[in-house]
Design a protein around this motif. Sequence first.
Motif, PDB file in Angstrom:
ATOM      1  N   ILE A 394       0.848  -1.185   0.000  1.00 21.14           N
ATOM      2  CA  ILE A 394       0.000   0.000   0.000  1.00 21.14           C
ATOM      3  C   ILE A 394       0.886   1.239   0.000  1.00 21.14           C
ATOM      4  O   ILE A 394       1.805   1.357   0.819  1.00 21.14           O
ATOM      5  N   VAL A 395       0.636   2.130  -0.955  1.00 20.24           N
ATOM      6  CA  VAL A 395       1.442   3.347  -1.066  1.00 20.24           C
ATOM      7  C   VAL A 395       0.606   4.547  -0.646  1.00 20.24           C
ATOM      8  O   VAL A 395      -0.543   4.692  -1.091  1.00 20.24           O
ATOM      9  N   ASP A 396       1.155   5.368   0.227  1.00 20.04           N
ATOM     10  CA  ASP A 396       0.480   6.595   0.677  1.00 20.04           C
ATOM     11  C   ASP A 396       1.433   7.776   0.567  1.00 20.04           C
ATOM     12  O   ASP A 396       2.642   7.605   0.488  1.00 20.04           O
ATOM     13  N   GLN A 397       0.853   8.970   0.606  1.00 16.85           N
ATOM     14  CA  GLN A 397       1.654  10.181   0.578  1.00 16.85           C
ATOM     15  C   GLN A 397       1.346  10.967   1.861  1.00 16.85           C
ATOM     16  O   GLN A 397       0.175  11.148   2.198  1.00 16.85           O
ATOM     17  N   ASP A 398       2.386  11.406   2.565  1.00 16.25           N
ATOM     18  CA  ASP A 398       2.100  12.176   3.780  1.00 16.25           C
ATOM     19  C   ASP A 398       1.939  13.660   3.445  1.00 16.25           C
ATOM     20  O   ASP A 398       2.071  14.064   2.276  1.00 16.25           O
ATOM     21  N   ALA A 399       1.644  14.466   4.485  1.00 13.73           N
ATOM     22  CA  ALA A 399       1.320  15.885   4.269  1.00 13.73           C
ATOM     23  C   ALA A 399       2.476  16.631   3.609  1.00 13.73           C
ATOM     24  O   ALA A 399       2.274  17.603   2.874  1.00 13.73           O
ATOM     25  N   THR A 400       3.717  16.147   3.815  1.00 17.88           N
ATOM     26  CA  THR A 400       4.881  16.821   3.223  1.00 17.88           C
ATOM     27  C   THR A 400       5.114  16.395   1.777  1.00 17.88           C
ATOM     28  O   THR A 400       6.061  16.836   1.150  1.00 17.88           O
ATOM     29  N   GLY A 401       4.261  15.477   1.256  1.00 16.01           N
ATOM     30  CA  GLY A 401       4.433  15.037  -0.128  1.00 16.01           C
ATOM     31  C   GLY A 401       5.379  13.857  -0.255  1.00 16.01           C
ATOM     32  O   GLY A 401       5.722  13.435  -1.358  1.00 16.01           O
ATOM     33  N   ARG A 402       5.794  13.284   0.865  1.00 11.74           N
ATOM     34  CA  ARG A 402       6.730  12.160   0.839  1.00 11.74           C
ATOM     35  C   ARG A 402       5.934  10.860   0.702  1.00 11.74           C
ATOM     36  O   ARG A 402       4.894  10.664   1.344  1.00 11.74           O
ATOM     37  N   ASP A 403       6.424   9.940  -0.169  1.00 15.32           N
ATOM     38  CA  ASP A 403       5.733   8.669  -0.414  1.00 15.32           C
ATOM     39  C   ASP A 403       6.217   7.588   0.556  1.00 15.32           C
ATOM     40  O   ASP A 403       7.408   7.502   0.840  1.00 15.32           O
TER      41      ASP A 403
END
Lengths: 471, 471
Positions: A394-403
């Motif tokens: 599962i791939v997500d992106q955090d608030a800073t745009g980091r994957d």
Amino acid sequence: MNAPAPTVPRYYESLDFPELWKEFPTASEYQDGVARMPAAELRALQERRFLAQVQRAWQIPFYQRHWSQAGLKPQHIQSLSDLAAIPPFSVHDLRDALARNPPWGDFMGIDPDRDPPMPLVMQTSGGTTGLPRPMLYSPRDREVMNILTGRRLHMQGVRPYDLVQVMLSLGLSNGGFLAREGIWKYTGAVPVMTGTGAVTPTRRQIEIMQTWKTTQLVAFPAYLRHIGLLLRDELHIDPRSLGIKGLIVHLGVDDREELEALWGAPVYDTYGTNECGSLAADCSERTGMHIFEDAFVLEIADPDTLRPVADGERGVILQTTLFKHFAPLIRFNSNDISSIVPGHCPCGGTHRRLSCIFGRADNMVKLRGTNVFPEAIGALVAEHPSSNGEYLCIVDQDATGRDHMTVLVETDLGGRERETMAAQLADRFKEALGVKLAVTTVAPGELDARTGLSSASKVRRLIDNRPKDKR
Amino acid sequence: MNAPAPTVPRYYESLDFPELWKEFPTASEYQDGVARMPAAELRALQERRFLAQVQRAWQIPFYQRHWSQAGLKPQHIQSLSDLAAIPPFSVHDLRDALARNPPWGDFMGIDPDRDPPMPLVMQTSGGTTGLPRPMLYSPRDREVMNILTGRRLHMQGVRPYDLVQVMLSLGLSNGGFLAREGIWKYTGAVPVMTGTGAVTPTRRQIEIMQTWKTTQLVAFPAYLRHIGLLLRDELHIDPRSLGIKGLIVHLGVDDREELEALWGAPVYDTYGTNECGSLAADCSERTGMHIFEDAFVLEIADPDTLRPVADGERGVILQTTLFKHFAPLIRFNSNDISSIVPGHCPCGGTHRRLSCIFGRADNMVKLRGTNVFPEAIGALVAEHPSSNGEYLCIVDQDATGRDHMTVLVETDLGGRERETMAAQLADRFKEALGVKLAVTTVAPGELDARTGLSSASKVRRLIDNRPKDKR
């Protein structure tokens, strides 16, 4: 005035079978003949067929548009060595052609309002999102596909009176029907069409194997592992006691040795697609999948530049068909990643070999500069002694745009041992892939609904939650 | 010394197709020819083929045993008029033959250890309980079945370039594959194999009909009603706006008029079985299903005595095949209840017609001296204006040994209106069937999991909870 009644065509009178079998030999005639053709002779055969395909393509609106936009003219293609001058196309171009001219697109080269009727059959792409892409086959197209499928099964040890249990999805997609036609028409073996676990539950599949004495299994590796472990660990039946002669799969980077040990049977890898069926297959030596080079020209190209790479190097497969009347494919970017195996196969076959399918270029995740394939993660998961091989990325992106990627893995371990396993896998990923991934352990069977293991034709290994424009 | 490599047979060289098409004509050649053959000529054709089948049967252990036990000798069968001298057999005899000689039984007439290989295909009975019964088809058997299926679809209006959406189970049972082969090989139309709702969900089925412009639907009536009501009541799309040309079904006693009004398309009834495919089908006149009398002799017999009944009277169908090489059927008690339609069809066809399949003799419930068929109950349920046609019959035995049937019916009515509906249906059952049944109303969709409406090939309408020995 009434229009005259339409003529009803019959399949078997729309083809000259003996002539077709000379062009595309079957079973041992192929193995003892075209499969061993000297390279120069094979190249001449390819060239003749390639030029006929190009001529056919110029009659089809899709190629007229696509090639003209790139400035290509008929005189530019005089031989197979001009292949690199032809602009590749991708599934996006096919989708665009479907949208332009629904429902069939303008790449088939058929006009029902004008062309006399002929027996047609249709299958589609998997259609995991949206409506699946339809593909029509003329009698000749389909029959060559059946011959190639029969050939590969013969190479993979299927013999008259064998019972081949086909545990693939039966419906719009091609896999199951094509296997049935190839087995039935060109091997003398009997197809036993049980479909996926959604059609025939796994315990019933096992009962059939035992009672009818199935000799080969056709399925995805994940499902074969699932059945094998159910047999061994829950039913306390050694899968090797069933006397299965071969496991016929799309292997990818799944663990061949583990499957072979579980079932006590060789694994035969195959490369097949919906658009043109069986393209390449393991012979009895299993040193790589021989490409059916009398029916296809395959190039391996850099995924970004689409320029050919050297033998042994990885890239996307560009497909060119040498037999299709409907929707011939000329430099179709399949998105499948593989490489050419250098050197010769001990079987004496002269056709080049694909190493394996490492994954799909469009399934690749770029994580902080590193290319990560879910398939490669699966291979590492399967190595762990406390894993049943099941996983989901599962791939997500955090608030800073980091994957970030989290890998869910199934295990029947509990408590502290689970934590240890997760830490071991995280270390292994970092070591082998060069990137840090999070690992979460879950109970056996817990991923089933999300991966579609027991019910779908293709198992889902990646869920990408990032915004589409930020991947 | 090595044994010589086995020859790999190819399907299309194992048959003389032009010769076969003379024996069993296809599409309009059939409709303008054999379908109108004078009765005496047809009888002579049947007799010739019948005697060949009997001769073949004497080579098969199953018939040798079954017939010899009844004292039958070869000289007893000299013509078709000796048919009544042959002892019928039933599915119990086939099960017994399977158990004697697993996995294929001794009724196929094939010996893999001795016979040269030929292309074989296998399908099975539905297998609702236990392992399904396997049936193998030789190339000639299967091709005749394909021709008959193509014929019936042509009679039912399927024409070149039509798109026929097949929403039947795809797997071990015959229905879906046989439809695909018949459509593809012998009508010029294109099979669109979506399978049941378990493979292609109902809303996706609808999307495909709309986008690809399907012209015919092949499905069970209950599923067609389900889709039609979903379209009309939930999606607010008039099913008649889809332009469907025909609904091709096994109708039984389902409500033809209601389905035709819902879809604005004619319903074509068919009689088909797993053992031999399409036996009879509606022509465009829809006055009863013409039996393919060049391929079958069907008798209607009293279910208890198995003696033939008069035209117009109901009884079980005894099937005799006129073409099968593997597992010829000679007086096979199908358990299906029907009757012969007296008189002639306006289409000019000379072959006799079956009225419809009223139900299965082994599905019949004896309630206090009255024979009750779940199918007849369904026809009464469908008549009620507040019903969606879905129902399930449950039979129980009380402590005194008395049998009771409860009919569950779906409705979206609430409160008092529900009670009124239940009372109305109970009155209607008593009036039409002469026996008192309990009625329970449930919400729409509630029966789905128990009847298998969206997922199974055959919808289950009867649950019999009585002890097996007390039915």
